[in-house]
Write an enzyme that holds these catalytic residues in place. Structure first.
Site, PDB file in Angstrom:
ATOM      1  N   ALA A 151       0.846  -1.193   0.000  1.00 39.70           N
ATOM      2  CA  ALA A 151       0.000   0.000   0.000  1.00 39.70           C
ATOM      3  C   ALA A 151       0.879   1.240   0.000  1.00 39.70           C
ATOM      4  O   ALA A 151       2.051   1.194   0.383  1.00 39.70           O
ATOM      5  CB  ALA A 151      -0.912   0.005   1.226  1.00 39.70           C
ATOM      6  N   ASP A 152       0.292   2.330  -0.430  1.00 42.66           N
ATOM      7  CA  ASP A 152       0.963   3.618  -0.364  1.00 42.66           C
ATOM      8  C   ASP A 152      -0.093   4.680  -0.086  1.00 42.66           C
ATOM      9  O   ASP A 152      -1.223   4.575  -0.571  1.00 42.66           O
ATOM     10  CB  ASP A 152       1.702   3.940  -1.663  1.00 42.66           C
ATOM     11  CG  ASP A 152       2.724   5.036  -1.447  1.00 42.66           C
ATOM     12  OD1 ASP A 152       3.817   4.725  -0.944  1.00 42.66           O
ATOM     13  OD2 ASP A 152       2.422   6.209  -1.741  1.00 42.66           O
ATOM     14  N   THR A 153       0.276   5.673   0.700  1.00 38.96           N
ATOM     15  CA  THR A 153      -0.652   6.740   1.074  1.00 38.96           C
ATOM     16  C   THR A 153      -0.066   8.086   0.683  1.00 38.96           C
ATOM     17  O   THR A 153       1.122   8.331   0.904  1.00 38.96           O
ATOM     18  CB  THR A 153      -0.923   6.705   2.593  1.00 38.96           C
ATOM     19  OG1 THR A 153      -1.474   5.426   2.931  1.00 38.96           O
ATOM     20  CG2 THR A 153      -1.893   7.801   3.007  1.00 38.96           C
TER      21      THR A 153
END
EC number: 3.6.1.9
Length: 190
Positions: A69-71
């Site tokens: 994931a990446d935010t």
């Protein structure tokens, strides 16, 4: 036979959220470069970044299900990543003061040739912040490993007036949607 799940992230927040699912997993940090693509939208960028992390780890573990994931924080046409230093954190928090911004988390799950990506977006509104509040918060050290220079799950929650969307997207992993996607890979929490 239990399928091997790998979390391609060193984020302690993602680990805490994935622990909620009670699915055994291991952590392998991705060495993928986190570089935004100029002509991509924020949604395209966050999905692309998550996929790059997953693909880097999946090359080493081709028989595992890899989750990454990446935010990103996006405000007024600008990406607000992790601050470089206290001055950068102050700049970001001052920019977000009294404003509404978007937090997007992209998620990628890969198993062999199958690769699924999605993103969630949450709008976060901040109260107007005083300079002394910003300085005191920066002095805690909390902003330095977080996109946008704040952690909604920590002291940064005191700046939040309201959110519209999934809280866990802001923390770094939209866990409910992630669980549903993992089920399609035959990984079940309970």
């Amino acid at each position: 036979m239990t399928r091997q799940l790998i979390l391609a992230s060193q984020s302690p927040r993602r680990k805490e959220l994935l622990d909620l699912l009670q699915i055994p997993y291991s952590i392998v940090t991705s060495n993928a470069e986190e570089k935004l693509i100029r002509n991509f939208s924020p949604a395209e960028n966050v999905k692309w970044l998550a996929e790059q992390k997953v693909r880097a780890v999946a090359e080493q573990y081709p028989d595992a299900v890899v989750l990454g994931a990446d935010t990103i924080v996006y405000y007024d046409g600008a990406y607000l990543g992790k601050p470089k230093d206290a001055e950068d954190a102050e700049r970001m928090l001052s920019m977000l003061s009294g404003q509404t911004h978007s937090v997007l988390t992209g998620v990628c799950i890969k198993d062999g040739e199958r690769c699924e990506t999605f993103f969630e977006e949450t709008e976060v509104s901040f109260w107007p912040l005083e300079e002394k509040e910003i300085s005191a918060y920066i002095a805690t050290g909390e902003p330095f490993d977080k996109a946008g220079s704040y952690g909604i799950q920590g002291k940064g929650a005191l700046f939040v007036k309201q959110i519209k969307g999934d809280y866990y997207t802001v923390v770094g992993l939209p866990i409910s949607k992630t669980m549903r996607m993992l089920k399609t890979f035959d990984l079940h929490s309970f």
